[in-house]
Design an enzyme around this catalytic site. Structure first.
Site, PDB file in Angstrom:
ATOM      1  N   GLY A   1       0.748  -1.031  -0.012  1.00  0.00           N
ATOM      2  CA  GLY A   1       0.016   0.092  -0.096  1.00  0.00           C
ATOM      3  C   GLY A   1       0.883   1.321   0.133  1.00  0.00           C
ATOM      4  O   GLY A   1       0.621   2.224  -0.632  1.00  0.00           O
ATOM      5  N   ASP A   2       1.983   1.245   0.796  1.00  0.00           N
ATOM      6  CA  ASP A   2       2.904   2.347   0.805  1.00  0.00           C
ATOM      7  C   ASP A   2       3.418   2.680  -0.468  1.00  0.00           C
ATOM      8  O   ASP A   2       3.652   3.553  -1.141  1.00  0.00           O
ATOM      9  CB  ASP A   2       3.923   2.168   1.714  1.00  0.00           C
TER      10      ASP A   2
END
Length: 306
Positions: A250-251
């Site tokens: 997600g990052d």
């Protein structure tokens, strides 16, 4: 310039054990050590993609020194505030028949330390991007994201917020440039179960109504959706590949989106495609994706005809 804030960065100690058994001596067959924390991950991936970023936050003790040293080895610029007491946390991630995690606490962050962070943030200029990512340590005010955004409001700084539920909902009146909930987090915010892409789009628009400019929803194996501030709804299936690592995907999507946005003169569709490719590339890698990893997946994303 791009800045990331990680209040509680970590050393992530990742161990692999065959058939882990509780209450017994278990021996690893592989070990990895990485600097961690959501904003730190974003800064690392931005660097991999050729973007300059500065990692801000707090470190303490020998673990804090190690985090800063490992980031320097990767070419990531840091401007951490050193806490005198305690130590930066160590997160243990166990890979076995099931994945388990034990996350450390980190140091106590005092009001004087926060003032030092505010002083650094006051130096940001119009056109800069600020990424606020992750949870808030217990020693800090629960509304710290709102305090930061209120302080920077009206200065032309594009703020990206990657957080969950109330942390995210509470910053929407300050009009973040980008927020990135996953589909489950989006449903939790409104107390509903989202069954279809149309449901996801409907509730993403509700976040826009509350103040978000761009809403990027990750859906794991079901792809991703961007509800853009220009009115476009952009969707992508998930690229094909073997998921090896859920940590940091997600990052990486956030880092990819920012990279695509800056490298394509603010083109939101290009940003979305780069975000999808980068998040997937990290999921398919043992570590955070490299530029080469991303290019391979981006070729597939481009083939979708988005």
């Amino acid at each position: 310039m791009i800045y990331t804030v990680t209040f509680n960065p970590s050393l992530d100690y990742i161990v692999s054990v065959d058939h882990f058994k509780l209450g017994q001596v278990n021996r690893t067959h592989a070990e990895l050590l990485y600097p961690g924390g959501k904003g730190v991950n974003v800064a690392i991936v931005l660097g991999h993609l050729g973007m300059k970023a500065v990692a801000l936050g707090f470190t303490a003790g020998f673990t804090g020194d190690k985090i800063q040293g490992m980031l320097a080895e990767q070419g990531v610029a840091t401007d951490f505030i050193k806490i005198d007491n305690g130590m930066s946390r160590i997160n243990v991630k166990l890979r076995s028949d099931e994945e388990s995690e034990i996350n450390g606490m980190g140091p106590v962050i005092a009001e004087a330390d926060l003032e030092k962070l505010y002083e650094k943030l006051d130096q940001l200029k119009a056109g800069d991007t600020l990424v606020l990512a992750g949870s808030i340590p217990a020693s800090m005010p629960g509304d710290i994201y709102e305090r930061i955004m209120a302080r920077l409001e009206g200065r032309g700084i594009e703020i990206v917020v990657d957080a969950t539920k109330d942390l995210l909902l509470n910053v929407l009146p300050y009009h973040p440039f980008l927020i990135k909930p996953n589909n489950h987090e989006l449903g939790d915010m409104f107390g509903v179960k989202l069954e279809t892409n149309e449901d996801i789009i409907t509730y993403a628009k509700k976040l826009q109504d509350k103040g978000a400019r761009n809403v990027l929803i990750s859906m794991a194996g079901d792809g991703a959706i961007l509800v853009a501030e220009n009115g476009e709804i952009i969707q992508s299936p998930a690229p094909k590949g073997q998921v090896k690592n859920s940590v940091g995907a997600g990052d990486s999507m956030v880092a990819g989106f920012i990279t695509g946005y800056h490298q394509n003169d603010g083109d939101l569709k290009a940003a979305f495609k780069m975000g999808v490719a980068t998040g997937s590339a990290s999921a398919f890698s043992d570590a955070l994706a490299t530029a080469e990893d991303v290019e391979k997946v981006l070729a597939e994303v481009n083939s979708f005809g988005i």
